[in-house]
Design a protein around this motif. Structure first.
Motif, mmCIF file in Angstrom:
data_model
loop_
_atom_site.group_PDB
_atom_site.id
_atom_site.type_symbol
_atom_site.label_atom_id
_atom_site.label_comp_id
_atom_site.label_asym_id
_atom_site.label_seq_id
_atom_site.Cartn_x
_atom_site.Cartn_y
_atom_site.Cartn_z
ATOM 1 N N SER C 43 -26.910 51.166 -23.449
ATOM 2 C CA SER C 43 -27.247 51.587 -24.816
ATOM 3 C C SER C 43 -27.710 50.392 -25.636
ATOM 4 O O SER C 43 -28.661 50.498 -26.419
ATOM 5 C CB SER C 43 -26.024 52.205 -25.494
ATOM 6 O OG SER C 43 -25.592 53.329 -24.796
ATOM 7 N N ASP C 163 -31.106 57.933 -24.644
ATOM 8 C CA ASP C 163 -29.802 57.362 -24.313
ATOM 9 C C ASP C 163 -28.843 58.485 -23.930
ATOM 10 O O ASP C 163 -28.274 59.144 -24.788
ATOM 11 C CB ASP C 163 -29.260 56.563 -25.505
ATOM 12 C CG ASP C 163 -28.028 55.762 -25.124
ATOM 13 O OD1 ASP C 163 -27.631 55.809 -23.943
ATOM 14 O OD2 ASP C 163 -27.466 55.089 -26.011
ATOM 15 N N GLU C 164 -28.663 58.677 -22.646
ATOM 16 C CA GLU C 164 -27.789 59.738 -22.124
ATOM 17 C C GLU C 164 -27.975 61.040 -22.903
ATOM 18 O O GLU C 164 -27.032 61.547 -23.521
ATOM 19 C CB GLU C 164 -26.323 59.306 -22.192
ATOM 20 C CG GLU C 164 -26.117 57.980 -21.477
ATOM 21 C CD GLU C 164 -24.688 57.797 -20.987
ATOM 22 O OE1 GLU C 164 -24.067 58.811 -20.597
ATOM 23 O OE2 GLU C 164 -24.219 56.653 -20.973
HETATM 24 MG MG LIG Z 1 -24.077 54.153 -23.715
#
Ligand SMILES: [Mg+2]
Ligand SMILES: Nc1ncnc2c1ncn2[C@@H]1O[C@H](COP(=O)(O)OP(=O)(O)O)[C@@H](O)[C@H]1O
Lengths: 293, 290, 243
Positions: C43, C163-164
């Motif tokens: 991240s 991000d995910e």
């Molecule tokens: Mg993360």
């Protein structure tokens, strides 16, 4: 997901029973810095005020002469606060609790109480408690000193009932902020309703309510100034008295007097707010903070 | 089912209104006060009530304008005491900005602390005597010192409280919202006006309403610098001149109750109806103000 | 020239060395999938890429231009680089449509009608033409994430970072978001996706990057990384997520 092994060395870490200390070095430093800045600002302010006096912006000797008299008023103010807060909290607690009950009559009465005392300006309550008390009691109580003493305290009582209404709302919101799942969990462990309230709901409600209660207590301190209008000689009352003689000394006297009084009040509320913050920190539990609005 | 009906707020409010109205007439019939007198003289309070409401609203609006910058300054303290995590990276502050940030923050903080830490009674006398000292024969737009001193004191006071309410609102806007705004390329300024301000204002609708009500109640203290508002009317005219203290109390209670209870109920209702789903928090009631 | 080049990027959080000299290139219309253990700095890498967090060292090149430099406004960079967050981050106080138009009006300075036309087009692209006036709290997680994708797309970014994007979703909504992302890849969008969704990584990604302890450990085609990983750390990690 690849979480690293909890015990890389094979030996489990000792189980810590207490949460990690809040007094980390950074926290202590930050606190020390705050206190330092506060003290420095206070000293600088004090120096500035004295300097203004020495250059003749106001009469420094006169201002200094006021302090002992005002100090007496300060002590009385603190005393009154010490009476109002417990009464207000006791009444407020029960009214607030009543507002969370099911019975519509009890709830309605508690709502009327809260709405009435929250809607009325405290100064109106105090002035009329004094006036109506005088009318009601003047035929029954012959001794004028006793009568005066009683109606003065009626004004204090009016203040206590006023703050009780606010504290009731805080208590109610605190109780309602505890999710019902907490009571369900407690009762499914076999706790009685009383135990559930005392051991589970109230401790959580208390932590959530603490900041609001602290604010309310400092409102009470400020409110005691209103008692001066019915003749209490506390901090503001003494200031009112001083004005009549002071204005003959020089015209700016009222401004100096009220500034000095303001400093006294600020000192009490500041001390109270700081103590509440300390209290808040010492009761702090992660995940149980009040929304700070 | 029955229990949920009993718990609904409408039942509580209805019971409350019924109890109050019953109480009002019952006490009158029992001879505690004279109902005909109250009904006859109630209209004389409309003028003073208007004076109270006008002064309150005027000071509230001016106060809002002044509180907005103060609230913003307080919501975003200079680095070392920044409490708001998750705020995305900020470019290093330029030197003038750094030099300005601390005094501004210090001023705002001191202002709020002093206003909230001292009684309004003290503030109003201070302002009143200062005004009298500076302009002994003040007369502007046909209004004299009590009005102007009252307006000034009330504005100074409500500014401090509103600034604190706004600070709370801005700070409770989530960091993720700000990050999202920054991620689509908005500047700090745009982020504030498009995201933080609209969300923060919604979060403080009720606290600000309470602040208006507090301001209204606080204005009663201006009675003691001889501003002819509600309390002045009830105290000097009804209670002393007409020698009807009990009726004076009942009448002023009617005014304050009707105005304050109605306003807070209506705003609560409207706020709940118009609330954007997912935006809004359960908040603690604020303290009362003096 | 790569659309995005990350060169020797470093990031410290206090004493924590989160990014330790990261190098990564993303070609135009490529989809790069980053996998790696949690806490490894994925991240942070994405946040450094669009300058939400300032890198402490190294360079970020967008079409060959260094963008982490004082002479370039970070706002301009973020407009070029779209970001989709794990927990959506939709503006709570705005409807789906207004979520998308906000950036168009404020940042791109489009007038309202043009912004709405563009927003409508992007929302229809993610299959949400019927939910224009719903507030985020009235949408399912999958719908919210698709609005977030539309919001990023509307800015016409050169590259999109995810991000995910599916890890905060209930299982039944994951598919719809992945389908939108797959369609984007097919349409030629340049994307960097942090995700452990195997189906997506295998079928859509052109390249898999294994990221660990603040560094790129290994990269290659999905077959290379998943079937014949070279490093022990990659092997161990892939073993866990494939199970
Ligand atoms: Mg993360
Ligand atoms: N704002 C921050 N301040 C301090 N440490 C952070 C911050 N953000 C992330 N970290 C730390 O950096 C490391 C990498 O985090 P992150 O990039 O979120 O990892 P990942 O996304 O791979 O799970 C973690 O140890 C995390 O605790």
């Amino acid at each position: 997901m690849a979480a690293p092994s909890i015990h890389p060395g094979g030996t489990p870490a000792p189980v810590t029973m207490r949460p990690a200390s809040r007094w980390t070095r950074a926290a202590v430093l930050a606190r020390a810095l705050r206190v330092g800045i506060g003290v420095a600002a206070t000293l600088a302010g004090y120096g500035f005020i004295v300097w203004l006096g020495t250059v003749g912006v106001y009469n420094l000797a006169y201002a200094k002469g006021l302090v002992p008299a005002l100090w007496q008023g300060f002590v009385l103010s603190v005393l009154i606060v010490a009476v109002v807060i417990p009464i207000g909290f006791a009444v407020g607690f029960f009214v607030g609790w009543a507002r969370t009950l099911r019975n519509p009559i009890v709830r309605g009465l508690a709502s009327v109480y809260v709405d009435f005392f929250r809607s009325m300006p405290p100064i109106v309550l105090i002035a009329f408690a004094f006036l109506l008390g005088l009318i009601a009691l003047r035929t029954t109580i012959a001794d004028p000193f006793l009568l005066h003493w009683i109606i003065l305290w009626l004004g204090v009582l009016a203040l206590a009932f006023h703050t009780a209404a606010y504290q009731a709302e805080i208590v109610r919101a605190g109780i309602l902020s505890v999710p019902s799942s907490q009571s369900e969990a407690a009762q499914s462990l076999g706790l009685t309703r009383g135990q559930t309230m005392l051991r589970v709901v109230l401790p959580q409600a208390f932590r959530v309510s603490l900041p609001a209660l602290g604010n309310e207590f400092s409102s009470v301190i400020k409110d005691t100034s209103l008692l001066s209008v019915i003749g209490w000689l506390e901090l503001s009352g003494l200031a009112l008295v001083q004005i009549y003689s002071g204005i003959l000394v020089y015209p700016l006297a009222p401004v100096v007097i009220w500034l000095e009084v303001a400093v006294f009040y600020f000192a009490i509320t500041f001390a109270l707010n700081s103590s509440v913050r300390v209290l808040e920190n010492s009761f702090k539990v992660p995940g149980l903070e009040a929304a700070r609005l | 089912m029955g229990a949920t009906v009993l718990r609904s707020p409408a039942v509580g409010i209805g019971a409350g209104v019924a109890i109050s109205v019953l109480l009002f007439f019952a006490l009158g019939e029992l001879g505690f006060y004279s109902l005909p007198f109250i009904l006859q003289y109630l209209p004389t309070g409309v003028g003073p009530a208007e004076a109270s409401l006008e002064l309150t609203t005027l000071s509230f609006l001016i106060g809002f304008g002044l509180a907005l910058p103060l609230g913003v300054i307080r919501a975003y303290p200079p680095r070392i005491v920044r409490k708001h995590p998750n705020v995305p990276h900020r470019a290093a502050d330029s030197l003038p900005k750094k030099l300005l940030a601390w005094p501004l923050y210090g001023f705002a903080t001191a202002y709020v602390a002093v206003i909230r830490g001292t009684p309004f009674l003290v503030q109003v006398f201070l302002v009143y005597y200062a005004v009298i000292f500076a302009y002994p024969r003040l007369m502007l737009f046909g209004l004299s010192a009590p009005f102007w001193a009252g307006l000034l004191a009330l504005t100074i006071n409500t500014t401090g409280y509103q600034a604190e309410a706004l600070r709370g609102g801005f700070q409770s806007v989530e960091g993720s919202q700000i990050e999202a705004a920054r991620a689509i390329g908005m500047t700090k300024f745009q982020t504030f006006w498009s995201v933080t301000f609209p969300q923060g204002i919604r979060l403080v609708t009720l606290p600000l309403t309470n602040e208006w009500i507090s301001n209204f109640k606080t204005s009663a203290i201006l009675s003691y610098i001889a501003f002819a508002e509600l309390f002045f009317w009830s105290r000097t005219y009804i209670a002393y001149q007409l020698a009807r203290p009990i009726e004076a109390f009942v009448m002023i209670a009617i005014f304050y109750l009707v105005i304050n209870v109605t306003l807070s109920r209506v705003v609560c209702y409207v706020e709940a109806r118009r609330r954007i789903p997912g935006l809004g928090t359960q908040i603690m009631p604020g303290p009362h103000r003096v | 020239m790569s659309t995005l080049s990350i060169r020797a990027v470093e990031k410290w959080y206090g004493a924590l060395h989160v990014l330790r000299g990261v190098d990564l290139d993303v070609e135009k219309s490529q989809t790069v999938c980053i996998i790696g253990p949690s806490g490894s700095g994925k991240s942070t890498l994405l946040r450094c890429t669009n300058l939400l967090v300032a890198p402490d060292g190294g360079e970020i090149l967008l079409d060959g231009v260094r963008v982490n430099s004082p002479s370039i406004r970070p706002e301009w960079v973020r407009q070029q680089i779209g970001m989709v967050f794990q927990s959506f981050h939709l503006f709570t106080h705005l409807t789906a449509l207004r979520n998308v138009t906000l950036g168009l009006v404020r940042v791109k300075k489009l007038d309202r009608t043009a912004a709405e036309a563009k927003a409508l087009q992007e929302l229809e692209r993610v299959g949400l033409g019927a939910k224009l006036h719903a507030y985020p709290a009235q949408l399912s997680g999958g719908q919210q994430q698709r609005v977030a994708i539309a919001r990023a797309l509307a800015m016409d970014p050169k590259i999109l970072l995810f991000d995910e994007p599916t890890s905060a979703l209930d299982p039944e909504y994951i598919r719809e978001v992945l389908d939108v992302m797959a369609q984007l890849a097919k349409d030629g969008m340049t994307m960097v996706v942090v995700s452990h969704e195997m189906s997506f990584a295998r079928e859509v990604a052109d390249r898999i990057v294994f990221f660990d302890q603040g560094q790129v450990v290994e990269q290659g085609t999905p077959e290379e990384i998943f079937d014949r990983p070279g490093h022990d750390r990659t092997k161990a990690f892939v073993g866990k997520i494939l199970r």
